[in-house]
Write a protein that holds these residues in place. Structure first.
Motif, short mmCIF file in Angstrom:
data_model
loop_
_atom_site.label_atom_id
_atom_site.label_comp_id
_atom_site.label_asym_id
_atom_site.label_seq_id
_atom_site.Cartn_x
_atom_site.Cartn_y
_atom_site.Cartn_z
N THR A 1 0.89 -1.24 -0.12
CA THR A 1 -0.08 -0.09 -0.06
C THR A 1 0.83 1.11 -0.15
O THR A 1 2.11 1.15 0.68
CB THR A 1 -1.00 0.11 1.39
OG1 THR A 1 -1.96 -0.88 1.13
CG2 THR A 1 -1.59 1.29 1.43
N VAL A 2 0.49 2.13 -0.70
CA VAL A 2 1.21 3.50 -0.73
C VAL A 2 0.38 4.70 -0.42
O VAL A 2 -0.75 5.05 -0.92
CB VAL A 2 1.96 3.64 -2.06
CG1 VAL A 2 2.78 5.01 -2.23
CG2 VAL A 2 2.57 2.47 -2.75
N VAL A 3 0.85 5.60 0.50
CA VAL A 3 0.29 6.79 0.90
C VAL A 3 1.25 7.95 0.39
O VAL A 3 2.50 8.14 0.85
CB VAL A 3 -0.02 7.00 2.15
CG1 VAL A 3 -0.54 8.36 2.43
CG2 VAL A 3 -0.91 5.80 2.58
N ALA A 4 0.95 8.77 -0.74
CA ALA A 4 1.66 9.98 -0.92
C ALA A 4 1.34 11.16 -0.42
O ALA A 4 0.44 11.83 -1.22
CB ALA A 4 1.98 10.20 -2.34
N PRO A 5 1.50 11.61 0.74
CA PRO A 5 0.75 12.75 1.35
C PRO A 5 1.39 14.13 0.51
O PRO A 5 2.24 14.25 0.08
CB PRO A 5 1.16 12.88 2.89
CG PRO A 5 1.88 11.71 2.98
CD PRO A 5 2.23 10.96 1.82
N ASP A 6 0.42 15.15 0.47
CA ASP A 6 0.78 16.50 0.30
C ASP A 6 1.36 16.85 1.61
O ASP A 6 0.76 17.05 2.58
CB ASP A 6 -0.48 17.46 -0.24
CG ASP A 6 -0.95 16.99 -1.43
OD1 ASP A 6 -0.22 16.32 -2.22
OD2 ASP A 6 -2.29 17.12 -1.60
N ARG A 7 2.41 17.48 1.72
CA ARG A 7 3.18 17.65 2.83
C ARG A 7 2.64 18.98 3.41
O ARG A 7 1.75 19.61 2.91
CB ARG A 7 4.74 18.13 2.46
CG ARG A 7 5.49 16.98 2.14
CD ARG A 7 7.02 17.25 2.02
NE ARG A 7 7.37 18.09 0.81
CZ ARG A 7 7.83 19.35 1.32
NH1 ARG A 7 7.98 19.96 2.47
NH2 ARG A 7 8.15 20.20 0.01
N PRO A 8 2.58 18.98 4.98
CA PRO A 8 1.99 20.14 5.58
C PRO A 8 2.31 21.74 4.99
O PRO A 8 3.65 21.92 4.52
CB PRO A 8 2.41 20.04 6.93
CG PRO A 8 2.84 18.57 7.22
CD PRO A 8 3.32 18.36 5.64
N GLY A 9 1.50 22.22 4.54
CA GLY A 9 1.42 23.52 3.91
C GLY A 9 1.22 23.50 2.48
O GLY A 9 1.35 24.49 1.59
N VAL A 10 1.06 22.32 1.97
CA VAL A 10 0.88 22.07 0.25
C VAL A 10 -0.55 21.24 0.36
O VAL A 10 -0.96 20.43 1.28
CB VAL A 10 2.07 21.10 -0.26
CG1 VAL A 10 1.49 20.68 -1.83
CG2 VAL A 10 3.29 21.63 -0.06
#
Length: 302
Positions: A80-89
């Motif tokens: 499973t893969v999670v690609a977050p938008d980093r905090p502030g994005v």
């Protein structure tokens, strides 16, 4: 931090398995956090992929470039893969002032996001964190945090201890208040290493959080402190055509030497790769190396 319920796109059931749709959004202590997610049934482990500057989580899955997609490759291999938008994005961009001066709170936001999207019982062997360029800062903060000892391992890509001479020239112009000409060449060259669509301008641009303008210049002094606190296996990758950081065997050895508490450190050069390894023509080769290391870490966890 408290969390809300994931808002999953309506087209999820209609999509082929392993093909991410729109970003999923969760509420973490009143702050919306977004991420691309590709779920594997009974996952071997969960890959958490942190994008770099001027991009979003979409960096790891550009629909026009399926062969370059970390999410599609990893989910096909059972991760499973999670690609977050980093905090502030992404979804959290309007709220960046709430966590701009607190690295700890940014780490907490990522943990809250992960708890909502991939609860502990659905993580297989555990979490493996990938950080690219500016995303390596958050990846190392996650690994250096007291919760970082539970990670399977971490991949650090496209970062280093000393700037490349071409990047030094760009930064010198920036310090003089001049337009930083040459930045595009340093970050996206040589063009022959990327698919034609990337060379034409398909580069997943997004504004950087304002706090990075303050913290970015301090990265070279912060890196040794974070690296020394990492207690899990580490994989390091630099492209052989990297132009932002100095590259080569000596540069890799200097970087690897910082991880004094890691039980294992593997440092590799990726052939025919520039700064943006996950969008280049050799992206699949790079991703398979990372996933091989993640598999070794999962096997060691037992």
């Amino acid at each position: 931090m408290s969390r809300g319920v994931a808002c999953r796109p309506a087209d999820r059931a209609a999509r082929p398995r392993g093909v991410p749709g729109a970003p999923e959004i969760v509420d973490v202590a009143g702050i919306p956090m977004s991420a691309l997610v590709s779920r594997a049934p009974a996952p071997r482990a969960v890959i958490v992929a942190m994008h770099g500057g001027m991009t979003t989580g979409r960096y790891f899955d550009v629909p026009e470039l399926p062969r370059q997609s970390l999410l599609r490759t990893a989910s096909a291999l059972g991760f499973t893969v999670v690609a977050p938008d980093r905090p502030g994005v992404g979804a959290s961009a309007p709220h960046e002032r709430l966590f701009a001066d607190s690295a700890r709170r940014r780490v907490d936001l990522v943990h809250g996001l992960l708890d909502a999207l991939v609860p502990p019982g659905s993580r297989g062997a555990g979490l493996f964190v990938v950080g690219h360029s500016r995303g390596t800062e958050l990846a190392l903060q996650l690994a250096a945090d007291e919760r970082g000892a539970d990670l399977l391992g971490v991949e650090i890509a496209a970062t280093g201890r000393r700037l490349h001479p071409e990047a030094e020239k760009v930064m010198a112009r920036h310090r003089r208040g001049e337009r930083p000409s040459g930045l595009d060449t340093v970050l996206w060259g040589p063009e022959r290493l990327y698919p034609e669509s990337v060379a034409r301008g398909l580069r997943v641009f997004a504004p950087n959080p304002s706090y990075e303008a303050v913290e970015g210049p301090r990265w070279q002094e912060m890196l040794p402190r974070y690296a020394a606190a990492v207690r899990v296996p580490v994989h390091l990758t630099l492209g052989d055509h990297e132009r932002w950081w100095q590259t080569g065997p000596e540069a890799l050895a200097d970087l690897a030497a910082l991880f004094t508490a890691a039980p294992r450190v593997v440092a590799e050069m990726q052939a025919d790769a520039g700064h943006n390894l996950s969008l280049g023509r050799t992206a699949l080769a790079y991703h398979l190396r990372v996933l091989s290391f993640a598999e070794e870490c999962a096997a060691a966890r037992g």
